[in-house]
Design an enzyme around this catalytic site. Sequence first.
Site, PDB file in Angstrom:
ATOM      1  N   GLY A  27     -20.133 -80.325  48.283  1.00  0.00           N
ATOM      2  CA  GLY A  27     -20.355 -79.743  49.598  1.00  0.00           C
ATOM      3  C   GLY A  27     -21.135 -80.636  50.532  1.00  0.00           C
ATOM      4  CE1 TYR A  39     -24.053 -81.281  46.191  1.00  0.00           C
ATOM      5  CE2 TYR A  39     -25.740 -82.928  45.747  1.00  0.00           C
ATOM      6  CZ  TYR A  39     -25.153 -81.709  45.455  1.00  0.00           C
ATOM      7  OH  TYR A  39     -25.662 -80.923  44.452  1.00  0.00           O
ATOM      8  CB  SER A  40     -22.388 -85.674  52.721  1.00  0.00           C
ATOM      9  OG  SER A  40     -22.347 -85.618  54.131  1.00  0.00           O
ATOM     10  CB  ALA A  41     -19.940 -89.864  52.690  1.00  0.00           C
TER      11      ALA A  41
END
Length: 351
Positions: free
Chosen positions: A140, A118-120
């Site tokens: 995501g 997720y994210s980073a």
Amino acid sequence: MMIEARSFELLSLHAGKQPIFKDVKHVTRDSEGGIKVIPIHGILTKKSEAFDDVLGMTSYEKVREKIEEALIDEEVETIILDIDSPGGEVNGLFDLSDFIYEARTKKRIVAIANDDAYSAAYAIASSAEKVYVSRTSGVGSIGVIASHIDQSGFDEKQGIKYTTVFAGNRKNDLNPHEPITSESLENLQKEVDRLYKMFLQLVARNRNLTTEKIKSTEAGLYFGKNAIEVGLADEIISFSEFIDRRNRMTEAKFKGISIDADDLIKEGTRAGYEKCHNEVLEIIRLCNLSKMPEKIEEFIKQEMNPKQVQEVLMSILAKQTEKTEILSTIPQNTPEDLMMQVVRTRAQSGI
């Protein structure tokens, strides 16, 4: 100078999870087939600290160092980013992502969401050549979040009053001992928006999608098949399944022919076999069975399917091989008996 704990989590790219101490659950293993597995687990930070492993954290510096080592290791053919992370800080993230994006032109680099990217962590995964997910793993959270801590009410209850003396209108922005001002909030939002735009552009480049497509995800989380449908992943396969498949392909390095199975799969992809790697493996099997491994690359470049390849090989065997040689080429009492019978018939009829 007053040393103060950080009052807000600006440049934070994570899905809101706490450190999860799950690094120890993964058994990182390199296969005998030229694979280097690089674990990217837990909260992500820029620099390495002494207790990162204990706390279940990974630094961008450590990831880059391991990738650099794998790039110069002649025995390593494929680098696997084994990712299980809710994300982390922005500092250093874009540099690492750009490095991976460039490095994948030197060696094959793939990312596996095992279980979370997720994210980073997804920024890193998207920089690889391929992103794989299991049926339940997720990717995501392509967004940016910044938090300000206002503890002025708590201070008052504790009988503590802070007086801050400063020079420069922006110096006292985001002070945790005072409510945030509208001007400070506006400036913080501008920085979040700037980073969000950079994040969208990064993922769009990595995944060959538009920024509008990435933005439409609204930083949502996508799992399994849904991740593939939205364009954030390429295939559903678990970490163990990928390792086993890679090992099987490596073992099939055709009897003295120095052709790497991964290269053939990639060639097949470029020729329109993206979803048909099993057909490529079948072509390899048929060519080896007929003792014509030199034909493999030719058939793949011509975008031939296994049935067409089988017909061509039977024709060649019928024209160039005596009946006794045909019988020795294909073992008796195997699933290839039908193919052998057709070849024998063609040889006898002079086709």
